[in-house]
Motif scaffolding. Sequence first.
Motif, PDB file in Angstrom:
ATOM      1  N   VAL A  83     -51.118 -85.046 -25.731  1.00 32.28           N
ATOM      2  CA  VAL A  83     -50.502 -84.059 -24.848  1.00 32.28           C
ATOM      3  C   VAL A  83     -51.527 -83.399 -23.924  1.00 32.28           C
ATOM      4  N   ARG A  84     -52.589 -82.854 -24.475  1.00 36.84           N
ATOM      5  CA  ARG A  84     -53.523 -82.064 -23.677  1.00 36.84           C
ATOM      6  C   ARG A  84     -54.092 -82.796 -22.454  1.00 36.84           C
ATOM      7  N   PRO A  85     -54.469 -84.074 -22.579  1.00 36.71           N
ATOM      8  CA  PRO A  85     -55.068 -84.715 -21.404  1.00 36.71           C
ATOM      9  C   PRO A  85     -54.140 -84.798 -20.197  1.00 36.71           C
ATOM     10  N   SER A  86     -52.835 -84.742 -20.406  1.00 33.12           N
ATOM     11  CA  SER A  86     -51.888 -84.973 -19.313  1.00 33.12           C
ATOM     12  C   SER A  86     -50.965 -83.803 -19.023  1.00 33.12           C
ATOM     13  N   VAL A  87     -50.933 -82.810 -19.884  1.00 30.11           N
ATOM     14  CA  VAL A  87     -49.870 -81.812 -19.787  1.00 30.11           C
ATOM     15  C   VAL A  87     -49.951 -80.978 -18.514  1.00 30.11           C
ATOM     16  N   ALA A  88     -51.143 -80.737 -18.010  1.00 28.18           N
ATOM     17  CA  ALA A  88     -51.251 -79.965 -16.763  1.00 28.18           C
ATOM     18  C   ALA A  88     -50.575 -80.708 -15.615  1.00 28.18           C
ATOM     19  N   ASP A  89     -50.734 -82.037 -15.598  1.00 24.45           N
ATOM     20  CA  ASP A  89     -50.074 -82.839 -14.567  1.00 24.45           C
ATOM     21  C   ASP A  89     -48.566 -82.884 -14.795  1.00 24.45           C
ATOM     22  N   TRP A  90     -48.142 -83.013 -16.048  1.00 19.41           N
ATOM     23  CA  TRP A  90     -46.699 -82.997 -16.334  1.00 19.41           C
ATOM     24  C   TRP A  90     -46.095 -81.690 -15.842  1.00 19.41           C
ATOM     25  N   TYR A  91     -46.780 -80.607 -16.133  1.00 24.18           N
ATOM     26  CA  TYR A  91     -46.274 -79.295 -15.734  1.00 24.18           C
ATOM     27  C   TYR A  91     -46.199 -79.185 -14.216  1.00 24.18           C
ATOM     28  N   GLU A  92     -47.261 -79.593 -13.547  1.00 21.76           N
ATOM     29  CA  GLU A  92     -47.287 -79.471 -12.090  1.00 21.76           C
ATOM     30  C   GLU A  92     -46.229 -80.356 -11.439  1.00 21.76           C
ATOM     31  N   LEU A 140     -41.575 -73.853 -18.452  1.00 21.65           N
ATOM     32  CA  LEU A 140     -41.193 -75.037 -19.230  1.00 21.65           C
ATOM     33  C   LEU A 140     -41.025 -76.267 -18.327  1.00 21.65           C
ATOM     34  N   ARG A 141     -41.958 -76.442 -17.422  1.00 23.40           N
ATOM     35  CA  ARG A 141     -41.866 -77.561 -16.498  1.00 23.40           C
ATOM     36  C   ARG A 141     -42.189 -78.894 -17.176  1.00 23.40           C
ATOM     37  N   ALA A 142     -42.920 -78.852 -18.282  1.00 20.23           N
ATOM     38  CA  ALA A 142     -43.188 -80.065 -19.052  1.00 20.23           C
ATOM     39  C   ALA A 142     -42.101 -80.272 -20.099  1.00 20.23           C
ATOM     40  N   SER A 143     -40.866 -80.067 -19.679  1.00 22.19           N
ATOM     41  CA  SER A 143     -39.706 -80.196 -20.562  1.00 22.19           C
ATOM     42  C   SER A 143     -38.514 -80.595 -19.712  1.00 22.19           C
ATOM     43  N   SER A 144     -37.634 -81.402 -20.273  1.00 20.23           N
ATOM     44  CA  SER A 144     -36.442 -81.835 -19.544  1.00 20.23           C
ATOM     45  C   SER A 144     -35.289 -80.891 -19.865  1.00 20.23           C
ATOM     46  N   THR A 145     -34.750 -80.246 -18.821  1.00 18.93           N
ATOM     47  CA  THR A 145     -33.688 -79.262 -18.992  1.00 18.93           C
ATOM     48  C   THR A 145     -32.500 -79.652 -18.132  1.00 18.93           C
ATOM     49  N   GLY A 146     -31.287 -79.531 -18.676  1.00 17.80           N
ATOM     50  CA  GLY A 146     -30.129 -79.990 -17.917  1.00 17.80           C
ATOM     51  C   GLY A 146     -28.929 -79.069 -17.979  1.00 17.80           C
ATOM     52  N   GLU A 147     -28.010 -79.333 -17.064  1.00 18.87           N
ATOM     53  CA  GLU A 147     -26.693 -78.699 -17.050  1.00 18.87           C
ATOM     54  C   GLU A 147     -25.667 -79.766 -17.399  1.00 18.87           C
ATOM     55  N   ILE A 148     -24.872 -79.515 -18.428  1.00 13.59           N
ATOM     56  CA  ILE A 148     -23.880 -80.478 -18.903  1.00 13.59           C
ATOM     57  C   ILE A 148     -22.512 -80.132 -18.335  1.00 13.59           C
ATOM     58  N   THR A 149     -21.816 -81.149 -17.857  1.00 12.02           N
ATOM     59  CA  THR A 149     -20.436 -81.001 -17.407  1.00 12.02           C
ATOM     60  C   THR A 149     -19.538 -81.875 -18.285  1.00 12.02           C
ATOM     61  N   LEU A 150     -18.466 -81.277 -18.769  1.00 15.15           N
ATOM     62  CA  LEU A 150     -17.492 -81.968 -19.618  1.00 15.15           C
ATOM     63  C   LEU A 150     -16.163 -81.993 -18.873  1.00 15.15           C
ATOM     64  N   ASP A 151     -15.776 -83.161 -18.405  1.00 12.82           N
ATOM     65  CA  ASP A 151     -14.577 -83.319 -17.585  1.00 12.82           C
ATOM     66  C   ASP A 151     -13.607 -84.259 -18.291  1.00 12.82           C
ATOM     67  N   ASP A 152     -12.683 -83.679 -19.051  1.00 11.60           N
ATOM     68  CA  ASP A 152     -11.728 -84.471 -19.833  1.00 11.60           C
ATOM     69  C   ASP A 152     -12.442 -85.504 -20.706  1.00 11.60           C
ATOM     70  N   VAL A 153     -13.430 -85.062 -21.448  1.00 14.98           N
ATOM     71  CA  VAL A 153     -14.162 -85.937 -22.357  1.00 14.98           C
ATOM     72  C   VAL A 153     -13.302 -86.185 -23.590  1.00 14.98           C
ATOM     73  N   ARG A 154     -12.860 -87.408 -23.753  1.00 17.79           N
ATOM     74  CA  ARG A 154     -11.958 -87.758 -24.852  1.00 17.79           C
ATOM     75  C   ARG A 154     -12.779 -88.307 -26.021  1.00 17.79           C
ATOM     76  N   LEU A 155     -12.560 -87.701 -27.187  1.00 13.82           N
ATOM     77  CA  LEU A 155     -13.305 -88.079 -28.375  1.00 13.82           C
ATOM     78  C   LEU A 155     -12.355 -88.364 -29.531  1.00 13.82           C
ATOM     79  N   PRO A 156     -12.702 -89.320 -30.384  1.00 14.86           N
ATOM     80  CA  PRO A 156     -11.894 -89.526 -31.592  1.00 14.86           C
ATOM     81  C   PRO A 156     -12.104 -88.387 -32.573  1.00 14.86           C
TER      82      PRO A 156
END
Length: 391
Positions: free
Chosen positions: A35-44, A210-226
């Motif tokens: 992690v340390r060798p690359s995290v500054a670049d991941w963050y940037e 938290l730029r070295a992290s993947s963050t998302g917005e979830i949309t649920l549009d008639d998601v049919r589940l068993p």
Amino acid sequence: MAAVAPWDLLDLDSLLTDEERDVRDLARRVANDRVRPSVADWYENGSTPVRDLAAEFGKLGLLGMHLTGYGCAGSTAVAYGLTCMELEAADSGVRSLVSVQGSLAMYAIWKFGSEEQKQRWLPGMAAGELIGCFGLTEPDHGSDPANMSTRARRDGDDWVLNGGKMWITNAPLADVAVIWARTDEGVVGFAVPTDTPGFSAREIKHKMSLRASSTGEITLDDVRLPASARLPEARGLKAPLSCLTEARFGIIWGALGAARDCLVTAVDYATTREQFGRPIGGFQLTQAKLADMAVELQKGFLLALHLGRLRDSAGSLRPEQVSVGKLNNVREAIKIARQCRTILGGNGISGEYPIMRHANNLESVLTYEGTSEIHQLVIGQKLTGLNAFAG
């Protein structure tokens, strides 16, 4: 005089078992090497190789490590906490990957799922082959999940989900999403394969934290589940809240890692940076800052260790006990990061040093899994017996 590292001030390592130190050292090595060798670049760049990291962490048994069975390591709470501390000493976003995977998504399935769900998801998640996320927070309902807008309705033998979730770590890459929704019978949880029609996750851009992290917005549009997608043992809001308690325990330790990394950086800088003909660490004001921060770091570790020992002996912690740890350790960690920045002066804002990155990350850690105000109210309610959440 011989100097000691901040962590050696009270000889805190003597409080750990040999096995705990071994796990700590393993996590430290992977953080230092991977992690340390690359995290500054991941963050940037705002981009992290999440799947590659998950696969490596999985091989080392760090994903869901405090759970038992299904490929999980079954480690102690203290060992898990030490792992979180070492990972967050590298970056809070990397620790968030592990926390969300193990303490939220995996824990929810492990605790509330059917045997079929556990067999389907947990071994792959423990190995880092499958990524999970945890969908509770919504755009309009962060600290008040009881009023969530996401709904699930029955349609024959199926469930149909509609709504949205916000600020969901791992969501853009997840293979399975644990989604919480309101129904006529209360709050219900689902293990949702992310390739289900109607499910989408958009990457949230332009984050300053938290730029070295993947963050998302979830949309649920008639998601049919068993019907089999529902977590059968999750009944009511208490279920997702217990998952949050699980995740907060790792944060109690993780924040110490970020604070420690800042303090180690500041001490090193103070003993080598010269002004007015001598190292700035030789001035009384600088030493006072370093001493106060070191004291708070030791106190935070002792608190985290006490809670870890309680959990290992009793099997669980009460929510207000976890709130004490999260409130104190994150609040003090961000103070330490900000103070360390002052010691580095203008260099404190440079990406060549980790302090500003830690400080920015801790702004998110201060908010997620319950804001400081929420934890104050949890503790206040326990002290008075009065509920102040409603106003």
